[in-house]
Design a protein around this motif. Structure first.
Motif, short mmCIF file in Angstrom:
data_model
loop_
_atom_site.label_atom_id
_atom_site.label_comp_id
_atom_site.label_asym_id
_atom_site.label_seq_id
_atom_site.Cartn_x
_atom_site.Cartn_y
_atom_site.Cartn_z
N GLN A 22 0.81 -1.21 0.00
CA GLN A 22 0.00 0.00 0.00
C GLN A 22 0.85 1.27 0.00
OE1 GLN A 22 -2.99 -0.47 3.09
NE2 GLN A 22 -3.33 -2.60 2.50
N SER A 56 2.35 -4.86 3.49
CA SER A 56 1.71 -4.54 4.76
C SER A 56 1.97 -5.65 5.78
CB SER A 56 0.21 -4.35 4.56
OG SER A 56 -0.41 -5.60 4.28
N VAL A 68 -0.88 -0.70 -4.78
CA VAL A 68 -1.66 0.47 -5.17
C VAL A 68 -0.92 1.33 -6.19
CG1 VAL A 68 -2.93 0.59 -2.99
CG2 VAL A 68 -0.79 1.85 -3.24
#
Length: 227
Positions: A22, A56, A68
């Protein structure tokens, strides 16, 4: 050949967290020309800074990684093991491979690549027998059905939208593919499919080897595909 859509897995039991990455590592510059945040995913790329994708806390380390910062409709983050298998199969010459690194549980993993295909695959769409829903980016209430005679008709409409400032999306109501014209084992189709198709034999090889982090779906199972 029969074709299957391949995409990043969002199943928590497979990937642990989605997307798995992310953010980029501390100090990553978003403003330089080689930044992922400035990438045009529809043309060849000169340089790309892929140092590093941070997974993560809950994410698992898989052969295909979701992030992302990478447009999964145009590119995949994949392990070197997966790259080795893909090298035995055919892909468009409009393909690029970039070295990438992953930070997983504070360890640096350098055995990853980003596979990018900038050929949009529009030649594999039978436009004259497909139907699209044209939707305004600025007013969701404005939508209409539209059909194109051919690929050039679609591109002309996009250029008209850009020049007029009236930007729209074109989502398939019915999409007919010319799979008989596909001569590669992996292709990108940017319109409708919005991602990648792989040949049945490539899908079988990826599954048999036991690679992780992706999902496979027969293209004929997509509800907007017509034969």
């Amino acid at each position: 050949m029969n074709f299957i859509k391949i995409s990043e897995s969002s199943k928590m039991k497979v990937v642990g967290d989605y997307p798995q990455s992310q953010n980029m590592s501390e100090g990553y510059s978003a403003s330089t020309n080689d930044s992922l945040y400035k990438t045009n995913w529809n043309a060849a790329i000169q340089q790309l800074n892929l140092d590093s994708f941070v997974l993560s806390r809950k994410a698992k380390l898989t052969d295909m990684i979701s992030s992302v910062t990478v447009n999964s409709e145009a590119a995949f983050i994949i392990s070197d093991r997966m790259v080795h298998v893909l090298s035995k199969f055919s892909k468009p010459k409009e393909s690029q491979l970039f070295n990438a690194s992953i930070i997983y549980k504070e360890a640096l993993c350098t055995n990853y690549k980003v596979l990018f295909i900038y050929d949009l695959g529009l030649e594999y769409i039978d436009f004259s027998n497909s139907l699209f829903l044209r939707k305004s980016f600025f007013d969701f209430r404005k939508s209409s059905e539209i059909q194109f005679l051919d690929k050039q008709g679609y591109l002309n409409r996009l250029n008209h939208d850009i020049s007029s400032g009236d930007l729209n999306s074109y989502d398939p109501i019915n999409l007919k593919l010319k799979t008989e014209d596909i001569q590669f084992d992996i292709v990108r189709i940017s319109l409708g499919i919005k991602g990648f198709l792989v040949s049945e034999r490539l899908a079988e090889e990826l599954s048999n080897v036991g690679f992780t982090g992706f999902d496979l779906q027969p293209v004929n199972n997509l509800d907007f595909i017509i034969s």
